[in-house]
Design a protein around this motif. Structure first.
Motif, PDB file in Angstrom:
ATOM      1  N   GLN A 105       0.826  -1.209   0.000  1.00  0.00           N
ATOM      2  CA  GLN A 105       0.000   0.000   0.000  1.00  0.00           C
ATOM      3  C   GLN A 105       0.860   1.259   0.000  1.00  0.00           C
ATOM      4  N   ALA A 106       1.934   1.251   0.771  1.00  0.00           N
ATOM      5  CA  ALA A 106       2.811   2.424   0.839  1.00  0.00           C
ATOM      6  C   ALA A 106       3.501   2.686  -0.497  1.00  0.00           C
ATOM      7  N   LEU A 107       3.630   1.665  -1.317  1.00  0.00           N
ATOM      8  CA  LEU A 107       4.217   1.823  -2.652  1.00  0.00           C
ATOM      9  C   LEU A 107       3.156   2.209  -3.685  1.00  0.00           C
ATOM     10  N   ASP A 108       1.983   2.611  -3.216  1.00  0.00           N
ATOM     11  CA  ASP A 108       0.851   3.004  -4.062  1.00  0.00           C
ATOM     12  C   ASP A 108       0.291   1.845  -4.883  1.00  0.00           C
ATOM     13  N   GLU A 109       0.310   0.661  -4.283  1.00  0.00           N
ATOM     14  CA  GLU A 109      -0.319  -0.522  -4.841  1.00  0.00           C
ATOM     15  C   GLU A 109       0.045  -0.754  -6.311  1.00  0.00           C
ATOM     16  N   PRO A 110       1.322  -1.056  -6.558  1.00  0.00           N
ATOM     17  CA  PRO A 110       1.722  -1.301  -7.952  1.00  0.00           C
ATOM     18  C   PRO A 110       0.978  -2.499  -8.546  1.00  0.00           C
ATOM     19  N   THR A 111       0.899  -2.528  -9.859  1.00  0.00           N
ATOM     20  CA  THR A 111       0.240  -3.618 -10.570  1.00  0.00           C
ATOM     21  C   THR A 111       0.871  -4.945 -10.165  1.00  0.00           C
ATOM     22  N   LEU A 112       0.039  -5.890  -9.804  1.00  0.00           N
ATOM     23  CA  LEU A 112       0.529  -7.184  -9.342  1.00  0.00           C
ATOM     24  C   LEU A 112       0.834  -8.142 -10.487  1.00  0.00           C
ATOM     25  N   LEU A 113       0.001  -8.127 -11.504  1.00  0.00           N
ATOM     26  CA  LEU A 113       0.163  -9.068 -12.602  1.00  0.00           C
ATOM     27  C   LEU A 113       0.552  -8.323 -13.881  1.00  0.00           C
ATOM     28  N   ALA A 114       1.498  -8.868 -14.589  1.00  0.00           N
ATOM     29  CA  ALA A 114       1.984  -8.220 -15.810  1.00  0.00           C
ATOM     30  C   ALA A 114       1.106  -8.537 -17.014  1.00  0.00           C
ATOM     31  N   MET A 115       0.263  -9.533 -16.921  1.00  0.00           N
ATOM     32  CA  MET A 115      -0.580  -9.902 -18.062  1.00  0.00           C
ATOM     33  C   MET A 115      -1.836  -9.049 -18.084  1.00  0.00           C
ATOM     34  N   GLY A 116      -2.401  -8.905 -19.264  1.00  0.00           N
ATOM     35  CA  GLY A 116      -3.634  -8.148 -19.407  1.00  0.00           C
ATOM     36  C   GLY A 116      -4.336  -8.523 -20.692  1.00  0.00           C
ATOM     37  N   ASN A 117      -5.420  -7.863 -20.953  1.00  0.00           N
ATOM     38  CA  ASN A 117      -6.201  -8.116 -22.157  1.00  0.00           C
ATOM     39  C   ASN A 117      -5.575  -7.419 -23.362  1.00  0.00           C
ATOM     40  N   ARG A 118      -5.785  -8.001 -24.528  1.00  0.00           N
ATOM     41  CA  ARG A 118      -5.264  -7.427 -25.765  1.00  0.00           C
ATOM     42  C   ARG A 118      -5.864  -6.045 -25.996  1.00  0.00           C
ATOM     43  N   VAL A 150     -16.083 -12.760 -29.298  1.00  0.00           N
ATOM     44  CA  VAL A 150     -15.099 -13.745 -28.848  1.00  0.00           C
ATOM     45  C   VAL A 150     -14.136 -13.077 -27.881  1.00  0.00           C
ATOM     46  N   GLU A 151     -13.660 -11.904 -28.246  1.00  0.00           N
ATOM     47  CA  GLU A 151     -12.716 -11.200 -27.367  1.00  0.00           C
ATOM     48  C   GLU A 151     -13.387 -10.762 -26.064  1.00  0.00           C
ATOM     49  N   GLU A 152     -14.670 -10.420 -26.116  1.00  0.00           N
ATOM     50  CA  GLU A 152     -15.394 -10.098 -24.883  1.00  0.00           C
ATOM     51  C   GLU A 152     -15.397 -11.301 -23.944  1.00  0.00           C
ATOM     52  N   ALA A 153     -15.645 -12.502 -24.509  1.00  0.00           N
ATOM     53  CA  ALA A 153     -15.650 -13.726 -23.691  1.00  0.00           C
ATOM     54  C   ALA A 153     -14.261 -13.991 -23.116  1.00  0.00           C
ATOM     55  N   VAL A 154     -13.231 -13.800 -23.942  1.00  0.00           N
ATOM     56  CA  VAL A 154     -11.855 -13.983 -23.472  1.00  0.00           C
ATOM     57  C   VAL A 154     -11.555 -12.996 -22.350  1.00  0.00           C
ATOM     58  N   ASN A 155     -11.884 -11.726 -22.560  1.00  0.00           N
ATOM     59  CA  ASN A 155     -11.627 -10.706 -21.537  1.00  0.00           C
ATOM     60  C   ASN A 155     -12.349 -11.031 -20.236  1.00  0.00           C
ATOM     61  N   ASN A 156     -13.580 -11.477 -20.338  1.00  0.00           N
ATOM     62  CA  ASN A 156     -14.351 -11.811 -19.144  1.00  0.00           C
ATOM     63  C   ASN A 156     -13.668 -12.921 -18.357  1.00  0.00           C
ATOM     64  N   ALA A 157     -13.256 -13.974 -19.056  1.00  0.00           N
ATOM     65  CA  ALA A 157     -12.593 -15.097 -18.384  1.00  0.00           C
ATOM     66  C   ALA A 157     -11.276 -14.647 -17.753  1.00  0.00           C
ATOM     67  N   LEU A 158     -10.486 -13.912 -18.511  1.00  0.00           N
ATOM     68  CA  LEU A 158      -9.201 -13.443 -17.976  1.00  0.00           C
ATOM     69  C   LEU A 158      -9.389 -12.480 -16.821  1.00  0.00           C
ATOM     70  N   ASN A 159     -10.312 -11.530 -16.939  1.00  0.00           N
ATOM     71  CA  ASN A 159     -10.541 -10.562 -15.861  1.00  0.00           C
ATOM     72  C   ASN A 159     -10.940 -11.264 -14.573  1.00  0.00           C
ATOM     73  N   ASN A 160     -11.798 -12.281 -14.677  1.00  0.00           N
ATOM     74  CA  ASN A 160     -12.197 -13.034 -13.488  1.00  0.00           C
ATOM     75  C   ASN A 160     -11.006 -13.768 -12.878  1.00  0.00           C
ATOM     76  N   ALA A 161     -10.198 -14.395 -13.715  1.00  0.00           N
ATOM     77  CA  ALA A 161      -9.022 -15.120 -13.215  1.00  0.00           C
ATOM     78  C   ALA A 161      -8.018 -14.152 -12.584  1.00  0.00           C
ATOM     79  N   PHE A 162      -7.785 -13.023 -13.238  1.00  0.00           N
ATOM     80  CA  PHE A 162      -6.849 -12.038 -12.691  1.00  0.00           C
ATOM     81  C   PHE A 162      -7.337 -11.509 -11.346  1.00  0.00           C
ATOM     82  N   ALA A 163      -8.622 -11.218 -11.249  1.00  0.00           N
ATOM     83  CA  ALA A 163      -9.184 -10.702  -9.991  1.00  0.00           C
ATOM     84  C   ALA A 163      -9.035 -11.725  -8.866  1.00  0.00           C
ATOM     85  N   GLU A 164      -9.302 -12.990  -9.163  1.00  0.00           N
ATOM     86  CA  GLU A 164      -9.155 -14.039  -8.150  1.00  0.00           C
ATOM     87  C   GLU A 164      -7.696 -14.184  -7.728  1.00  0.00           C
TER      88      GLU A 164
END
Length: 162
Positions: free
Chosen positions: A79-92, A100-114
């Motif tokens: 937190q003191a480091l201003d919560e840097p991004t934890l995961l380097a992967m993201g959506n295209r 199709v990309e919406e479905a991919v983003n949804n699956a990835l966003n859920n996995a990343f959040a978990e």
């Protein structure tokens, strides 16, 4: 993509500060971390805002921990480091025009959040006291006793020794 190693670096600095037990100057910390004192001051100033470190001016002054090791968690430092991004992967793309990309983003966003939730929960359970105890066990296993200094280790083994 370069990884953000600030958390690792800050943990390294804080554990050294704990070992020394007296205020350390930005110059001394920078030399130990092979960086510029301005970088150390900037990072520690952020930690000071979160009341993790304190600074003392004048002769014998410098930076020191202002809380006990068992009260500082990895999450506090994150937190003191201003919560840097934890995961380097993201959506295209964040706004796809393709179902199709919406479905991919949804699956990835859920996995990343978990994954982030699990990692942050773990950060809340790990204290600097635990890291310090691990360090001391490693020192003992390698036959070192007394205080720790970077110079105790051959330059080639310094990264492995810590």
């Amino acid at each position: 993509m370069k990884r953000d190693s600030r958390l690792s670096g800050v943990l390294h600095v804080l554990l050294h500060m704990a070992e020394v037990g007296t205020p350390m100057t930005s110059d001394a910390l920078a030399k130990m971390m092979k960086t510029n004192p301005v970088v150390i001051r900037r990072v520690l100033a952020g930690l000071r805002e979160h009341q993790l470190v304190c600074s003392e001016k004048g002769h014998g002054g410098g930076w020191k921990l202002c809380r006990e090791l068992d009260t500082i968690t990895l999450h506090d430092i994150y937190q003191a480091l201003d919560e840097p991004t934890l995961l380097a992967m993201g959506n295209r793309t964040e706004s796809p025009g393709c179902l199709v990309e919406e479905a991919v983003n949804n699956a990835l966003n859920n996995a990343f959040a978990e994954a982030e939730a699990l990692l942050l929960a773990r950060f809340r359970t790990v204290t600097l006291a635990q890291l310090s105890a691990d360090f001391h066990q490693r020192m003992q296993a390698r036959g070192f006793s007394g205080t720790h200094e970077h110079s105790l280790f051959p330059a080639d083994d310094a990264a492995d020794a810590e």
